[in-house]
Design a protein around this motif. Structure first.
Motif, PDB file in Angstrom:
ATOM      1  N   LYS A  51       0.805  -1.210   0.000  1.00 40.43           N
ATOM      2  CA  LYS A  51       0.000   0.000   0.000  1.00 40.43           C
ATOM      3  C   LYS A  51       0.844   1.268   0.000  1.00 40.43           C
ATOM      4  N   THR A  52       1.798   1.321   0.904  1.00 45.54           N
ATOM      5  CA  THR A  52       2.587   2.539   1.033  1.00 45.54           C
ATOM      6  C   THR A  52       3.377   2.816  -0.239  1.00 45.54           C
TER       7      THR A  52
ATOM      8  N   SER B 266      -0.324   9.864   5.871  1.00 42.07           N
ATOM      9  CA  SER B 266      -0.444   8.548   6.491  1.00 42.07           C
ATOM     10  C   SER B 266      -0.826   8.733   7.957  1.00 42.07           C
TER      11      SER B 266
ATOM     12  N   LYS C 292      -0.499   6.300  10.164  1.00 39.82           N
ATOM     13  CA  LYS C 292       0.170   5.207  10.867  1.00 39.82           C
ATOM     14  C   LYS C 292       0.729   5.640  12.219  1.00 39.82           C
TER      15      LYS C 292
ATOM     16  N   ASP D  76      -3.379   7.121   3.685  1.00 37.66           N
ATOM     17  CA  ASP D  76      -2.853   5.772   3.905  1.00 37.66           C
ATOM     18  C   ASP D  76      -3.021   5.380   5.378  1.00 37.66           C
ATOM     19  N   GLU D  77      -3.247   4.090   5.605  1.00 38.66           N
ATOM     20  CA  GLU D  77      -3.387   3.538   6.961  1.00 38.66           C
ATOM     21  C   GLU D  77      -4.532   4.211   7.716  1.00 38.66           C
TER      22      GLU D  77
ATOM     23  N   VAL E 100      -5.614   2.651  11.235  1.00 40.77           N
ATOM     24  CA  VAL E 100      -4.702   2.498  12.376  1.00 40.77           C
ATOM     25  C   VAL E 100      -5.200   3.239  13.626  1.00 40.77           C
TER      26      VAL E 100
ATOM     27  N   GLY F  70      -6.204   0.874   3.781  1.00 41.53           N
ATOM     28  CA  GLY F  70      -6.078   0.343   5.127  1.00 41.53           C
ATOM     29  C   GLY F  70      -6.254  -1.161   5.098  1.00 41.53           C
ATOM     30  N   CYS F  71      -5.976  -1.796   6.215  1.00 44.81           N
ATOM     31  CA  CYS F  71      -6.119  -3.246   6.311  1.00 44.81           C
ATOM     32  C   CYS F  71      -7.560  -3.653   6.604  1.00 44.81           C
TER      33      CYS F  71
END
Length: 248
Positions: free
Chosen positions: A3-4, A50, A52, A132-133, A136, A175-176
C-alpha cells in the motif's frame, strides 16, 4: 504490504511540481497506456497523508501525531501557497497555524478540506487526496479505550475532505480493515471499495510470478527461483497469485 509503495507512486505520478517525475515511470507499462492516462501525469496538487503514527496509548498523544502529519503536509505545500500570494490574510493565518502545529482541534477537524481549498485558490486546480493507513487510529483507539472520541475526529476529518469538498478531484484511501459505509464513511455514496477478493487491481498489490522471474533474470539470479517461491510466494488477491514486494 504494497500500500505505502503504491501511494507514493500515485503521488509522484499525479503531482504537479517543479521537478519532472516522468523519468520515474520510464520503462513501466503506464507509459504505454495511452493519452487517456498520461494526460493526468503531473497535473494536480496532491495531498498525501499517512495515519500510521497515530497508534498511541492515549487520545491526546494520537492527536498530537495527527497534528504533526498534517503540519508536514502543510509545510510541503507552503512554497506553492506563498508564491501565489492569493490567500486572504485570514486564510493565511489559519494555514500557518496548522503548518506550525498551533491550531485548535476544530482547525484540524477539517484541515484536509481547508488545504485543498487553499491549493485550489493558489493553483486553480482541484486536489487529489491520498490517505494511507486510515484504520490504524481507529483500531488502536478501540483497544485502548478511547474509540468514541477518535471516531468523531476521524469522521469529521474524512467527511469534510471527501463528502462536501468542491475542491476534490478524487481520493484514494487505504487500510487493512475493509471500508464500510456504515462506519466513519456514513453518507459517502460514491465509494468504490476494492478488497483482497476483488479482481480489479488484484495483480497490482504485489509482484506476479512472471514479474519475479523477470527480476531474477535481470540480476542473473535465475537459479534462486525455487528458493524465492518457497520463501515469498503464497498471497492471492482475487484470482492473482502475488509475491510480497518488500520481501522480493
Amino acid at each position: 504490504f504494497g500500500k505505502t509503495l503504491n501511494m507514493s507512486m500515485l503521488r509522484y505520478f499525479f503531482e504537479k511540481s517543479e521537478k519532472d517525475h516522468a523519468e520515474l515511470f520510464q520503462g513501466l507499462k503506464i507509459m504505454d497506456a495511452g493519452e487517456e492516462y498520461l494526460a493526468h501525469m503531473g497535473k494536480y496538487p496532491v495531498i498525501s497523508i499517512s495515519l500510521k503514527s497515530m497508534k498511541q496509548y492515549s487520545y491526546n498523544l494520537a492527536f498530537e501525531m495527527l497534528k504533526k502529519a498534517i503540519g508536514e503536509e502543510y509545510s510541503r505545500h507552503w512554497e506553492t501557497v506563498e508564491k501565489s500570494g492569493k490567500l486572504s490574510e485570514e486564510k493565511q493565518e489559519r494555514y500557518l497555524r496548522l503548518r506550525d502545529l498551533k491550531g485548535t482541534e476544530a482547525d484540524y477537524a477539517d484541515s484536509l478540506k481547508f488545504l485543498s481549498e487553499c491549493l485550489y485558490t493558489c493553483t486553480g486546480q482541484k486536489s487529489i487526496i491520498l490517505i494511507d493507513e486510515y484504520d490504524v487510529p481507529l483500531e488502536n483507539a478501540y483497544f485502548s479505550g478511547f474509540y468514541d472520541r477518535m471516531v468523531a475526529l476521524i469522521r469529521s476529518l474524512f467527511e469534510s475532505a471527501l463528502k462536501t469538498n468542491d475542491n476534490l478531484e478524487f481520493a484514494v484511501v487505504t487500510g487493512c480493515l475493509r471500508i464500510s459505509k456504515e462506519s466513519i464513511f456514513t453518507g459517502l455514496n460514491n465509494l468504490k471499495v476494492i478488497s483482497i477478493t476483488s479482481q480489479t487491481y488484484a495483480e497490482h498489490f504485489g509482484f506476479t510470478p512472471g514479474e519475479v522471474e523477470q527480476m531474477l533474470r535481470d540480476y542473473g539470479l535465475e537459479e534462486n527461483l525455487d528458493t524465492v517461491q518457497k520463501w515469498y510466494d503464497g498471497y492471492r488477491f482475487g484470482d492473482a497469485e502475488v509475491y510480497n514486494p518488500w520481501s522480493v
